[in-house]
Design an enzyme around this catalytic site. Structure first.
Site, PDB file in Angstrom:
ATOM      1  N   GLY A 189      16.725 -42.325  15.913  1.00 11.50           N
ATOM      2  CA  GLY A 189      15.561 -41.981  15.117  1.00 11.50           C
ATOM      3  C   GLY A 189      15.519 -40.518  14.742  1.00 11.50           C
ATOM      4  N   SER A 242      13.551 -38.182  16.009  1.00 12.51           N
ATOM      5  CA  SER A 242      13.323 -37.299  17.149  1.00 12.51           C
ATOM      6  C   SER A 242      14.134 -37.682  18.382  1.00 12.51           C
ATOM      7  CB  SER A 242      11.829 -37.295  17.520  1.00 12.51           C
ATOM      8  OG  SER A 242      11.022 -36.932  16.421  1.00 12.51           O
ATOM      9  N   LYS A 278      17.227 -43.944  21.177  1.00  9.66           N
ATOM     10  CA  LYS A 278      16.973 -44.983  22.181  1.00  9.66           C
ATOM     11  C   LYS A 278      18.280 -45.745  22.390  1.00  9.66           C
ATOM     12  CE  LYS A 278      12.348 -45.551  20.249  1.00  9.66           C
ATOM     13  NZ  LYS A 278      11.468 -46.455  19.476  1.00  9.66           N
ATOM     14  N   GLY A 291      13.643 -47.543   5.114  1.00 13.87           N
ATOM     15  CA  GLY A 291      14.221 -47.053   6.360  1.00 13.87           C
ATOM     16  C   GLY A 291      14.857 -48.176   7.163  1.00 13.87           C
ATOM     17  N   ASP A 297      15.550 -48.521  10.366  1.00 15.30           N
ATOM     18  CA  ASP A 297      14.886 -48.923  11.608  1.00 15.30           C
ATOM     19  C   ASP A 297      13.662 -49.784  11.313  1.00 15.30           C
ATOM     20  OD1 ASP A 297      13.576 -46.744  10.476  1.00 15.30           O
ATOM     21  OD2 ASP A 297      13.133 -45.782  12.395  1.00 15.30           O
ATOM     22  N   ARG A 298      12.952 -49.424  10.270  1.00 13.15           N
ATOM     23  CA  ARG A 298      11.784 -50.203   9.850  1.00 13.15           C
ATOM     24  C   ARG A 298      12.208 -51.608   9.405  1.00 13.15           C
ATOM     25  NH1 ARG A 298       8.453 -48.233   4.625  1.00 13.15           N
ATOM     26  NH2 ARG A 298       7.098 -50.057   4.345  1.00 13.15           N
ATOM     27  N   ASP A 344       4.686 -50.204  13.769  1.00 10.99           N
ATOM     28  CA  ASP A 344       5.605 -49.388  14.571  1.00 10.99           C
ATOM     29  C   ASP A 344       5.017 -47.988  14.705  1.00 10.99           C
ATOM     30  OD1 ASP A 344       7.697 -47.969  15.704  1.00 10.99           O
ATOM     31  OD2 ASP A 344       9.236 -48.875  14.439  1.00 10.99           O
ATOM     32  N   THR A 379       7.217 -41.348  15.564  1.00 11.84           N
ATOM     33  CA  THR A 379       6.961 -40.060  14.916  1.00 11.84           C
ATOM     34  C   THR A 379       6.112 -40.280  13.667  1.00 11.84           C
ATOM     35  OG1 THR A 379       9.084 -39.232  15.723  1.00 11.84           O
ATOM     36  CG2 THR A 379       8.030 -38.014  13.936  1.00 11.84           C
ATOM     37  N   THR A 432     -10.835 -28.789  23.419  1.00  7.67           N
ATOM     38  CA  THR A 432      -9.992 -28.947  22.232  1.00  7.67           C
ATOM     39  C   THR A 432      -8.972 -30.065  22.390  1.00  7.67           C
ATOM     40  OG1 THR A 432     -10.258 -26.619  21.652  1.00  7.67           O
ATOM     41  CG2 THR A 432      -8.372 -27.766  20.712  1.00  7.67           C
TER      42      THR A 432
END
Length: 249
Positions: free
Chosen positions: A8, A10, A13, A100, A102-103, A122, A125, A181
């Site tokens: 992905g 980031s 897996k 995409g 992965d999508r 899904d 990120t 915050t």
């Protein structure tokens, strides 16, 4: 054994499964190619003879990883590629190569599991949703920022918003109005995702009434699970589609 990779934006897996019945032997998430190699080399009692992967990285980055894996483990990774149709699902994008990978594999995997209309959400990120009808036609979907992107945008563009991951985790224990915050940001972003998820369900009901399955996947799936009763939480949904895209003999 088969090494499966979901590369992905980031994280990477990975999991190792048996070839005979796809039983998962080992699994993990890493943030770099180097970390992946280290983890795989440390699996003293597990070896693999095949590898398949899906990547949303650039062609150059993907080719580099393929080369590293080939040299390190003497395997030739098989990479998923865009397709107009797979596993009975017809890609709904006007330009199917722009969807995409992965999508695509996630909702192909979902349809494969139920063979009926389904909504796939899904949460990574980015957050995506996709709608597939009972005949396998992909009707399209939506993309919005995920928790990491929303959080980082607020931290980057608002000078006084500063807190660490521990504070963020504590803030999500409950969703009452924040009195600090970290609580205000984390709970606000979480509520946005929950609202997004509920809206997707309403859209799906507009198509199919109550005759559809809901799948939730991705690292932040737990943030919306309790507002989607009956949804199937399937962390490895992409790998279900990957097996269809890259069958191994």
């Amino acid at each position: 054994m088969i090494l499966e990779l979901d590369c992905g934006n980031s994280f990477i897996k990975w999991r190792i499964t048996t070839k005979s019945d796809a039983a998962v032997v080992s699994v993990g998430v890493v943030d770099s190619d180097a970390a992946l190699l280290e983890h795989l080399r440390n699996l003293s009692d597990t070896t693999f003879s095949d590898c398949r992967l899906v990547s949303v990285r650039s062609a150059e980055e993907t080719a580099r990883l393929v080369s590293v894996l080939t040299n390190a483990f003497s395997v030739t990774p098989v990479c998923a590629v865009p397709a107009r149709e797979l596993g009975g699902v017809v890609n709904g994008y006007d330009d199917f190569e722009r969807l995409g990978l992965d999508r695509w594999l996630a909702f192909v995997g979902a349809y494969h599991l139920v063979k009926r209309a389904c909504l796939v959400i899904d949460l990574g990120t980015a957050v995506t949703s996709d709608f597939v009808d009972a005949g396998g036609a992909h009707l399209g979907g939506f993309i919005c920022p995920g928790m990491p992107l929303m959080r980082n945008q607020l931290r980057t563009h608002t000078r006084r918003i500063r807190y660490d991951d521990t504070e963020a985790e504590r803030a999500l224990v409950r969703l009452v109005p924040g009195r600090a915050t970290a609580e205000a940001v984390e709970r606000g972003c979480s509520l946005m995702l929950r609202g997004f998820a509920l809206t997707q369900v309403e859209i799906a009901r507009g198509y199919w009434g109550d005759d559809f399955a809901i799948f939730v996947t991705g690292g932040d799936a737990a943030l919306v699970a309790d507002v989607l009763p009956g949804a199937r939480i399937v962390p490895d949904l992409v790998f279900v589609g990957l097996a269809l895209a890259c069958p191994l003999r």
